[in-house]
Enzyme design. Structure first.
Site, PDB file in Angstrom:
ATOM      1  N   TYR A  21      -1.253  -1.422  10.346  1.00 18.53           N
ATOM      2  CA  TYR A  21      -1.543  -1.556   8.922  1.00 18.53           C
ATOM      3  C   TYR A  21      -0.350  -1.091   8.088  1.00 18.53           C
ATOM      4  CZ  TYR A  21      -3.633  -1.277   4.346  1.00 18.53           C
ATOM      5  OH  TYR A  21      -3.874  -1.458   3.004  1.00 18.53           O
TER       6      TYR A  21
ATOM      7  N   SER B  48       0.850  -1.201   0.000  1.00 22.27           N
ATOM      8  CA  SER B  48       0.000   0.000   0.000  1.00 22.27           C
ATOM      9  C   SER B  48       0.883   1.247   0.000  1.00 22.27           C
ATOM     10  CB  SER B  48      -0.862   0.029   1.264  1.00 22.27           C
ATOM     11  OG  SER B  48      -1.515   1.279   1.385  1.00 22.27           O
TER      12      SER B  48
HETATM   13  N1  LIG Z   1      -8.809  -0.273  -1.433  1.00 25.68           N
HETATM   14  C1  LIG Z   1      -7.774   0.486  -1.127  1.00 25.68           C
HETATM   15  O1  LIG Z   1      -7.902   1.727  -1.081  1.00 25.68           O
HETATM   16  C2  LIG Z   1      -6.419  -0.142  -0.865  1.00 25.68           C
HETATM   17  C3  LIG Z   1      -5.308   0.709  -0.804  1.00 25.68           C
HETATM   18  C4  LIG Z   1      -4.056   0.180  -0.591  1.00 25.68           C
HETATM   19  C5  LIG Z   1      -3.899  -1.186  -0.429  1.00 25.68           C
HETATM   20  N2  LIG Z   1      -4.986  -2.003  -0.469  1.00 25.68           N
HETATM   21  C6  LIG Z   1      -4.753  -3.451  -0.287  1.00 25.68           C
HETATM   22  O2  LIG Z   1      -5.321  -4.161  -1.352  1.00 25.68           O
HETATM   23  C7  LIG Z   1      -5.671  -5.471  -0.926  1.00 25.68           C
HETATM   24  C8  LIG Z   1      -7.094  -5.781  -1.363  1.00 25.68           C
HETATM   25  O3  LIG Z   1      -7.971  -4.880  -0.728  1.00 25.68           O
HETATM   26  P1  LIG Z   1      -9.364  -4.430  -1.360  1.00 25.68           P
HETATM   27  O4  LIG Z   1      -9.374  -2.956  -1.362  1.00 25.68           O
HETATM   28  O5  LIG Z   1      -9.628  -5.154  -2.616  1.00 25.68           O
HETATM   29  O6  LIG Z   1     -10.347  -4.908  -0.165  1.00 25.68           O
HETATM   30  P2  LIG Z   1     -11.761  -5.665  -0.183  1.00 25.68           P
HETATM   31  O7  LIG Z   1     -12.630  -5.162  -1.279  1.00 25.68           O
HETATM   32  O8  LIG Z   1     -12.246  -5.562   1.220  1.00 25.68           O
HETATM   33  O9  LIG Z   1     -11.355  -7.179  -0.510  1.00 25.68           O
HETATM   34  C9  LIG Z   1     -10.560  -7.915   0.383  1.00 25.68           C
HETATM   35  C10 LIG Z   1     -10.453  -9.360  -0.078  1.00 25.68           C
HETATM   36  O10 LIG Z   1      -9.616 -10.067   0.844  1.00 25.68           O
HETATM   37  C11 LIG Z   1     -10.310 -11.199   1.340  1.00 25.68           C
HETATM   38  N3  LIG Z   1      -9.891 -11.446   2.726  1.00 25.68           N
HETATM   39  C12 LIG Z   1      -9.961 -10.587   3.776  1.00 25.68           C
HETATM   40  N4  LIG Z   1      -9.537 -11.201   4.888  1.00 25.68           N
HETATM   41  C13 LIG Z   1      -9.190 -12.468   4.546  1.00 25.68           C
HETATM   42  C14 LIG Z   1      -8.701 -13.600   5.270  1.00 25.68           C
HETATM   43  N5  LIG Z   1      -8.541 -13.561   6.595  1.00 25.68           N
HETATM   44  N6  LIG Z   1      -8.443 -14.745   4.592  1.00 25.68           N
HETATM   45  C15 LIG Z   1      -8.667 -14.803   3.248  1.00 25.68           C
HETATM   46  N7  LIG Z   1      -9.122 -13.774   2.524  1.00 25.68           N
HETATM   47  C16 LIG Z   1      -9.398 -12.628   3.161  1.00 25.68           C
HETATM   48  C17 LIG Z   1     -11.800 -10.846   1.203  1.00 25.68           C
HETATM   49  O11 LIG Z   1     -12.651 -11.974   1.040  1.00 25.68           O
HETATM   50  P3  LIG Z   1     -13.407 -12.730   2.257  1.00 25.68           P
HETATM   51  O12 LIG Z   1     -14.012 -11.683   3.141  1.00 25.68           O
HETATM   52  O13 LIG Z   1     -14.403 -13.624   1.575  1.00 25.68           O
HETATM   53  O14 LIG Z   1     -12.338 -13.519   2.936  1.00 25.68           O
HETATM   54  C18 LIG Z   1     -11.790 -10.069  -0.111  1.00 25.68           C
HETATM   55  O15 LIG Z   1     -11.832 -10.961  -1.192  1.00 25.68           O
HETATM   56  C19 LIG Z   1      -5.463  -5.505   0.588  1.00 25.68           C
HETATM   57  O16 LIG Z   1      -4.232  -6.156   0.871  1.00 25.68           O
HETATM   58  C20 LIG Z   1      -5.393  -4.035   0.961  1.00 25.68           C
HETATM   59  O17 LIG Z   1      -4.615  -3.815   2.127  1.00 25.68           O
HETATM   60  C21 LIG Z   1      -6.256  -1.520  -0.691  1.00 25.68           C
END
Ligand SMILES: NC(=O)c1ccc[n+]([C@@H]2O[C@H](COP(=O)([O-])OP(=O)(O)OC[C@H]3O[C@@H](n4cnc5c(N)ncnc54)[C@H](OP(=O)(O)O)[C@@H]3O)[C@@H](O)[C@H]2O)c1
Length: 251
Positions: free
Chosen positions: A145, A135
């Protein structure tokens, strides 16, 4: 057919990776906790792109969940995207310790073990890739985080250097704000985030795949974020930490 294993493939950035990779012909292994949701995604990908899709329901905050994905990764995948993750809100001293430790398990231990399991078959073949999703927050001090995501960058860059010249690529991907379920799931208020800072998930994934092909070590899609991280490296740590604390919510 090449195969990609994507964690966190049920929603957000992971689901976008799954769609992008299916479109360019990858077979998929989809990992997340919500099996029904993965089944629906898998059916849609098979129907739309005619690719083979496996569903692997696993909770990466647990030993059993990590071990199951580790075993699948060791069988061989051409690309691994360690993307599963979640955010946190509030101050460290007021936070739930169980949640903090689960975050380290999902963001660090799972990434370490799945990367380690996936690499030997890739190195044997002399091709393959690992994308570990960190991130922009990794460049600023804001709770467990950002600390866990800084670990992802340092770990990935170190492994990248060790496999350099083998034909295998390892890259850390640093998204800025992307509209997914991430912020709502962790109860963050994003109303103050200016529109120009929001990245499209599909453009983010396309940029990540381009950077992987080019052998980039740490991919930071979006000009605004390249500038922000550049400033983060120049300004004194005390200043960037104070600024990121004032930003209210973080990602
Ligand atoms: N969105 C942003 O602004 C942003 C910015 C920087 C970095 N990121 C990073 O990008 C990545 C994806 O985030 P996103 O924004 O796509 O979030 P999201 O829409 O909340 O999706 C998160 C995904 O991770 C899975 N997950 C969560 N906890 C888990 C666990 N304990 N075991 C297995 N799977 C798990 C969830 O599925 P289930 O709930 O079905 O397990 C879901 O498929 C993360 O690593 C996040 O830190 C996001």
């Amino acid at each position: 057919m090449s195969t990609a294993l994507v964690t966190g493939a049920a929603a957000g950035i992971g689901a976008q990776f799954a769609h992008h990779l299916a479109r360019i012909g990858y077979g998929l292994v989809l990992v997340a906790r919500d099996e029904e949701r993965l089944d629906r995604t898998a059916a849609a990908l098979r129907a739309e792109h005619g690719v083979a899709v496996e569903v692997l329901a696993a909770d990466l905050a647990t030993e059993d969940g990590i071990a199951a994905v580790e075993r699948r990764a060791a069988l061989g995948a051409d690309l691994v995207v360690n993307n599963a993750g979640f955010g946190q809100r509030g101050d460290f001293l007021a936070s739930d310790l169980v949640g903090e430790l689960a975050m380290l398990k999902v963001h660090c231990e799972a990434v370490l073990r799945i990367t380690r399991a996936a690499l030997p078959p890739m190195l044997e073949r002399g091709s393959g890739g690992v994308i570990n999703v960190a991130s922009v927050a990794a460049f600023f001090s804001r709770g467990t985080y950002s600390a866990s995501k800084a670990w992802v960058i340092t770990f990935s860059d170190s492994v990248r250097q060790q496999v350099d010249g083998s034909g295998v690529r390892v890259m850390a991907l640093c998204p800025g704000w992307v509209r997914t379920e991430f912020h709502e799931r962790s109860g963050m208020d994003t109303t103050g985030i200016p529109g120009f800072l929001w990245l499209d998930a599909d453009r983010l994934v396309a940029a990540a795949m381009r950077d992987l092909r080019r052998g980039v070590a740490v991919s930071v899609p979006g000009v605004a974020y390249k500038v922000l991280i550049g400033l983060g490296k120049i300004l004194p740590r005390r200043v960037t930490t104070a600024l990121s604390a004032r930003a209210g919510s973080h990602h």
